[in-house]
Scaffold this active site. Sequence first.
Site, PDB file in Angstrom:
ATOM      1  CG  ASP A 152       2.857  -2.864   0.948  1.00 45.71           C
ATOM      2  OD1 ASP A 152       2.521  -2.156   1.909  1.00 45.71           O
ATOM      3  OD2 ASP A 152       2.502  -4.053   0.826  1.00 45.71           O
ATOM      4  CB  THR A 184       4.074  -1.838   4.559  1.00 44.50           C
ATOM      5  OG1 THR A 184       4.046  -3.221   4.914  1.00 44.50           O
ATOM      6  CG2 THR A 184       5.255  -1.181   5.245  1.00 44.50           C
ATOM      7  CG  ASP A 185       2.911   1.477   0.220  1.00 47.03           C
ATOM      8  OD1 ASP A 185       4.053   1.719   0.638  1.00 47.03           O
ATOM      9  OD2 ASP A 185       2.689   1.090  -0.938  1.00 47.03           O
ATOM     10  CB  ILE A 186      -2.396   1.621   4.420  1.00 52.18           C
ATOM     11  CG1 ILE A 186      -2.941   1.305   3.023  1.00 52.18           C
ATOM     12  CG2 ILE A 186      -3.480   2.239   5.292  1.00 52.18           C
ATOM     13  CD1 ILE A 186      -3.450   2.493   2.265  1.00 52.18           C
ATOM     14  N   GLY A 189       1.520   5.900   5.585  1.00 54.74           N
ATOM     15  CA  GLY A 189       0.754   7.118   5.369  1.00 54.74           C
ATOM     16  C   GLY A 189       0.114   7.635   6.649  1.00 54.74           C
TER      17      GLY A 189
END
Length: 412
Positions: A152, A184-186, A189
Amino acid sequence: MNPSLQEGALAGLRVLDLSRVLAGPWAGQLLADLGADVIKIERPRTGDDTRAWGPPWLAGADGEPTGESAYYLAANRNKRSVTIDLGQPEGQALIRRLVEKADVLIENFKVGGLAQYGLDYASLIEVNPRLVYCSITGFGQTGPYAARAGYDFLMQGMGGLMSLTGRADGSAGEGPVKVGVALTDIMTGLYATVAIQAALAHRERTDKGQHIDLALLDVQIACLANQAANYLIGGVVPGRMGNAHPSIVPYEDFPTADGYMIIAVGNDGQFARCCEALGKPEWGRDERFSRNPQRVEHRATLIALMRDVTPTRTTSEWIGIMEAAGVPCGPVNTIDKVFADEHVRSREMRIEMAHPLSQTMPLVANPIRLSESPVQYRHVPPTLGAHTDEVLDAWLDLSGAKVETLRSNGVI
């Protein structure tokens, strides 16, 4: 109907979550919250990397750490944990048998990482042609960076977000700054969840599964939104502006007598009311400030004038005045104040669940409010391998003796 008796919107959907850390698990948790049966496949003995990402740890009934990290607990609610060693042929065979029963598979191995086990998309689509297979990587399945690992923080830098976040050059504390959560990860997802449901809708029409190729870098670029559009259309590279907005003024933080507040003026009418609230109605008639394009042009002058006035009252006093005038305004809350806020409490954004290693555990609620198929909190984030036996029995009809043989051989 009693909400506790209602099925989730995705009830009946079977998902194998082979992902670790955050982007993939976040998608799996969201699908699980919406009613899907999400089976978290983990390595025996160690499990998801984030299980070790502490402190803080969930405290047990005796007040001692349980070994369940807060990071892991944030992204794995409503799932069931099954431990399988993918490095063993028997483990790979178990995954293939589970895939026969599954609708969706989520994975975030490096490109080609599952091919060595015969668990890549090309192999598994032969096992189950209706499978929706979602791959999440740093840079995608193609391109010159495809083989690189992606995280991220790296994506916030490479994807342009950090060029926009932080104080402006020439100001105190200047320099790029990452967002305080793995945004960015969220977002990846969330995109994964949307893509999976789109693929399932396509399957309803065609009876065919498909491969979803999601890259953290692609998502970060897509989420530059208006800033990317400003560059592509205007040709000017945007830079860091602290808490200011490139296209709207005033839309930033202001000092008060006891801290800071945010004033977020979205149109000229709100600005005129803001000027009245500040005791400076003449600003609303000033040709430099009366319309937003002129306020953007004269940003420095206007903001300096406002910053001379806002320290004369406390944050709560200004919020009361601005709210009465219909001007969007609010505090800069620390997280403890977020959960203490009366509105947040009324929206029940903090929930409590019983945990087998503790009396209760707090979690952040899912923000989706569905009137007919509300989110149900069925399972706490599972302890490692807690559901191995029951899933292998329910999905594969494996007897206790067979399961024990797999366990003694280190397969599960």
